[in-house]
Design a protein around this motif. Structure first.
Motif, PDB file in Angstrom:
ATOM      1  N   VAL A  56       0.863  -1.182   0.000  1.00  0.00           N
ATOM      2  CA  VAL A  56       0.000   0.000   0.000  1.00  0.00           C
ATOM      3  C   VAL A  56       0.897   1.229   0.000  1.00  0.00           C
ATOM      4  CG1 VAL A  56      -1.833   1.259   1.162  1.00  0.00           C
ATOM      5  CG2 VAL A  56      -1.803  -1.238   1.258  1.00  0.00           C
ATOM      6  N   LEU A  57       0.807   1.987  -1.080  1.00  0.00           N
ATOM      7  CA  LEU A  57       1.627   3.184  -1.241  1.00  0.00           C
ATOM      8  C   LEU A  57       0.745   4.425  -1.197  1.00  0.00           C
ATOM      9  CD1 LEU A  57       3.724   1.833  -4.235  1.00  0.00           C
ATOM     10  CD2 LEU A  57       4.528   2.061  -1.879  1.00  0.00           C
ATOM     11  N   GLY A  58       1.256   5.463  -0.587  1.00  0.00           N
ATOM     12  CA  GLY A  58       0.510   6.710  -0.511  1.00  0.00           C
ATOM     13  C   GLY A  58       1.250   7.839  -1.207  1.00  0.00           C
ATOM     14  N   VAL A  59       0.484   8.776  -1.737  1.00  0.00           N
ATOM     15  CA  VAL A  59       1.041  10.002  -2.301  1.00  0.00           C
ATOM     16  C   VAL A  59       0.409  11.150  -1.533  1.00  0.00           C
ATOM     17  CG1 VAL A  59       1.229  11.482  -4.323  1.00  0.00           C
ATOM     18  CG2 VAL A  59       1.358   8.986  -4.581  1.00  0.00           C
ATOM     19  N   GLN A  60       1.233  11.944  -0.879  1.00  0.00           N
ATOM     20  CA  GLN A  60       0.726  13.016  -0.030  1.00  0.00           C
ATOM     21  C   GLN A  60       1.285  14.363  -0.489  1.00  0.00           C
ATOM     22  OE1 GLN A  60       1.792  13.609   4.399  1.00  0.00           O
ATOM     23  NE2 GLN A  60      -0.129  12.450   4.449  1.00  0.00           N
ATOM     24  N   THR A  61       0.396  15.296  -0.771  1.00  0.00           N
ATOM     25  CA  THR A  61       0.801  16.625  -1.228  1.00  0.00           C
ATOM     26  C   THR A  61       0.079  17.697  -0.421  1.00  0.00           C
ATOM     27  OG1 THR A  61      -0.921  16.539  -2.937  1.00  0.00           O
ATOM     28  CG2 THR A  61       1.307  15.883  -3.588  1.00  0.00           C
ATOM     29  N   GLN A  62       0.694  18.885  -0.357  1.00  0.00           N
ATOM     30  CA  GLN A  62       0.105  20.014   0.357  1.00  0.00           C
ATOM     31  C   GLN A  62       0.261  21.280  -0.483  1.00  0.00           C
ATOM     32  OE1 GLN A  62       0.751  20.174   4.756  1.00  0.00           O
ATOM     33  NE2 GLN A  62       2.324  18.610   4.362  1.00  0.00           N
ATOM     34  N   ASP A  63      -0.724  22.151  -0.353  1.00  0.00           N
ATOM     35  CA  ASP A  63      -0.651  23.433  -1.043  1.00  0.00           C
ATOM     36  C   ASP A  63      -1.604  24.403  -0.367  1.00  0.00           C
ATOM     37  OD1 ASP A  63      -0.204  25.470  -3.066  1.00  0.00           O
ATOM     38  OD2 ASP A  63       0.426  23.819  -4.365  1.00  0.00           O
ATOM     39  N   MET A 120      -4.203   6.851  -1.682  1.00  0.00           N
ATOM     40  CA  MET A 120      -3.651   5.547  -1.341  1.00  0.00           C
ATOM     41  C   MET A 120      -3.852   4.589  -2.509  1.00  0.00           C
ATOM     42  SD  MET A 120      -2.685   6.239   1.718  1.00  0.00           S
ATOM     43  CE  MET A 120      -2.256   4.628   2.302  1.00  0.00           C
ATOM     44  N   VAL A 121      -2.778   3.889  -2.881  1.00  0.00           N
ATOM     45  CA  VAL A 121      -2.823   2.935  -3.983  1.00  0.00           C
ATOM     46  C   VAL A 121      -2.358   1.572  -3.461  1.00  0.00           C
ATOM     47  CG1 VAL A 121      -1.915   2.332  -6.252  1.00  0.00           C
ATOM     48  CG2 VAL A 121      -2.381   4.728  -5.692  1.00  0.00           C
ATOM     49  N   ALA A 145       6.831  12.913  -2.064  1.00  0.00           N
ATOM     50  CA  ALA A 145       5.409  12.767  -1.722  1.00  0.00           C
ATOM     51  C   ALA A 145       5.032  11.319  -1.436  1.00  0.00           C
ATOM     52  CB  ALA A 145       4.536  13.304  -2.863  1.00  0.00           C
ATOM     53  N   VAL A 146       5.923  10.366  -1.735  1.00  0.00           N
ATOM     54  CA  VAL A 146       5.582   8.952  -1.565  1.00  0.00           C
ATOM     55  C   VAL A 146       5.529   8.569  -0.085  1.00  0.00           C
ATOM     56  CG1 VAL A 146       7.928   8.000  -1.580  1.00  0.00           C
ATOM     57  CG2 VAL A 146       6.017   6.651  -2.498  1.00  0.00           C
ATOM     58  N   ARG A 147       4.621   7.652   0.233  1.00  0.00           N
ATOM     59  CA  ARG A 147       4.508   7.092   1.578  1.00  0.00           C
ATOM     60  C   ARG A 147       4.310   5.587   1.431  1.00  0.00           C
ATOM     61  NH1 ARG A 147       5.682  11.616   1.857  1.00  0.00           N
ATOM     62  NH2 ARG A 147       4.836  13.298   3.167  1.00  0.00           N
ATOM     63  N   VAL A 148       5.147   4.802   2.098  1.00  0.00           N
ATOM     64  CA  VAL A 148       4.952   3.355   2.104  1.00  0.00           C
ATOM     65  C   VAL A 148       4.131   3.039   3.351  1.00  0.00           C
ATOM     66  CG1 VAL A 148       6.030   1.088   2.145  1.00  0.00           C
ATOM     67  CG2 VAL A 148       7.140   2.966   0.912  1.00  0.00           C
ATOM     68  N   GLN A 149       2.836   2.766   3.145  1.00  0.00           N
ATOM     69  CA  GLN A 149       1.926   2.561   4.269  1.00  0.00           C
ATOM     70  C   GLN A 149       2.041   1.166   4.862  1.00  0.00           C
ATOM     71  OE1 GLN A 149       0.104   4.992   5.626  1.00  0.00           O
ATOM     72  NE2 GLN A 149       0.924   6.429   4.122  1.00  0.00           N
ATOM     73  N   SER A 150       2.111   0.159   4.008  1.00  0.00           N
ATOM     74  CA  SER A 150       2.227  -1.210   4.522  1.00  0.00           C
ATOM     75  C   SER A 150       2.706  -2.152   3.432  1.00  0.00           C
ATOM     76  CB  SER A 150       0.879  -1.707   5.074  1.00  0.00           C
ATOM     77  OG  SER A 150      -0.073  -1.855   4.030  1.00  0.00           O
TER      78      SER A 150
END
Length: 237
Positions: A56-63, A120-121, A145-150
Motif C-alpha cells: 500500500v503506497l501513498g502520495v501526499q501533497t500540500q498546497d 492511497m494505492v 510525496a511517496v509514503r509506504v503505508q504497509s
C-alpha cells in the motif's frame, strides 16, 4: 444387572476425551444411548513461503488551496501508478484504496492555512522477488510525496497446503487415539466421525522494508504457518 454410571476422562494437554457408557452398551436412556468411543482433537501444520505481496503506497501533497494540492497529487499519483505498471503489475492488481482532502489549520481552529491531499494505492505483486525494486520505482516516480503505508505477504492458493495440513491432523488424531486406547487397555475401532474445526484464515504477514541506497530496497517475506484442526471419534474395538 448393575448399570454403570457414565465415565468421562479428559486429558487437557491434548484435548483428548475417552467416554465410556454402560458395560453392556445400555443406559437408562434406552436404545438411543451413544456407544463407548474415543474422541480426539489434533492440529496439522504446514509451513510455506508466501508467493504474493500486497503493498500500500501513498502520495501526499500540500498546497495553499485544495485545487492546487489535488492537481499536484494527481500528477504524482499517476506517475506512481505508471511506474507500477512498468514493473509488470497488471492493471487489475492496482486499485485506489483511499483518497482524502483535509485542511491544515493554524493556531486557530478556524484558520485554514492550506490543504493536504492523500491518495492511497494498493498493488498486488505476484513476483515478490521484485517487490523491493517496485517500491524504489514508486518512490522515484512520486518523489518526496511517496509514503509506504504497509507491505504484507500471503499465499495466493493454499488449497494444496491445506490438504497436507489436513492429512497431518488426521494422522495425529489417530496416533493420539491409539495412545488412549493402549492406556485404557482397549483396542481402537473404526472411525465413527471426522469433523474439521472451523478456524481463521491466515492473515497476511507484515513484511520488513529496509532502506539501502546502494541497491534495491530489500524485503523479507519470511514464512507462514497454515493449520487445520480436526476432531475424530473412533469406536472401541
Amino acid at each position: 444387572m448393575t448399570t454403570l454410571r457414565p465415565l468421562t476422562v479428559a486429558v487437557a494437554a491434548t484435548g483428548i476425551l475417552l467416554t465410556a457408557g454402560c458395560a453392556d452398551g445400555a443406559t437408562s436412556g434406552g436404545s438411543d444411548s451413544v456407544p463407548p468411543g474415543i474422541s480426539t482433537q489434533a492440529v496439522g501444520t504446514v509451513t510455506a513461503a508466501p508467493d504474493t505481496a500486497t503493498v500500500v503506497l501513498g502520495v501526499q501533497t500540500q498546497d495553499s488551496t485544495a485545487e492546487a494540492a489535488l492537481s499536484a497529487n494527481s500528477e504524482r499519483a499517476t506517475a506512481l501508478i505508471d511506474s507500477l505498471k512498468a514493473k509488470g503489475v497488471a492493471a487489475e492488481d492496482i486499485a485506489t484504496s483511499g483518497l482524502s482532502v483535509n485542511p491544515n489549520y493554524g493556531i486557530s481552529s478556524t484558520d485554514i492555512t492550506g490543504y493536504q491531499v492523500t491518495n492511497m494505492v494498493t498493488a498486488t505483486v505476484h513476483d515478490i522477488s521484485g517487490a523491493g525494486e517496485l517500491i524504489d520505482a514508486a518512490a522515484a516516480a512520486a518523489g518526496d510525496a511517496v509514503r509506504v503505508q504497509s507491505l504484507t505477504f500471503s499465499i495466493d492458493d493454499d488449497s494444496e497446503l491445506r490438504a497436507q495440513a489436513r492429512a497431518k491432523a488426521v494422522q495425529q488424531a489417530k496416533t493420539q487415539a491409539g495412545q488412549i486406547a493402549d492406556a485404557a487397555g482397549v483396542s481402537l475401532g473404526e472411525v465413527r466421525s471426522i469433523t474439521e474445526v472451523a478456524g481463521d484464515t491466515p492473515a497476511p504477514v507484515p513484511g520488513r522494508v529496509m532502506s539501502d541506497q546502494a541497491s534495491a530496497t530489500p524485503v523479507e517475506p519470511g514464512t507462514q504457518d497454515l493449520t487445520v484442526t480436526v476432531s475424530v471419534v473412533y469406536d472401541i474395538g
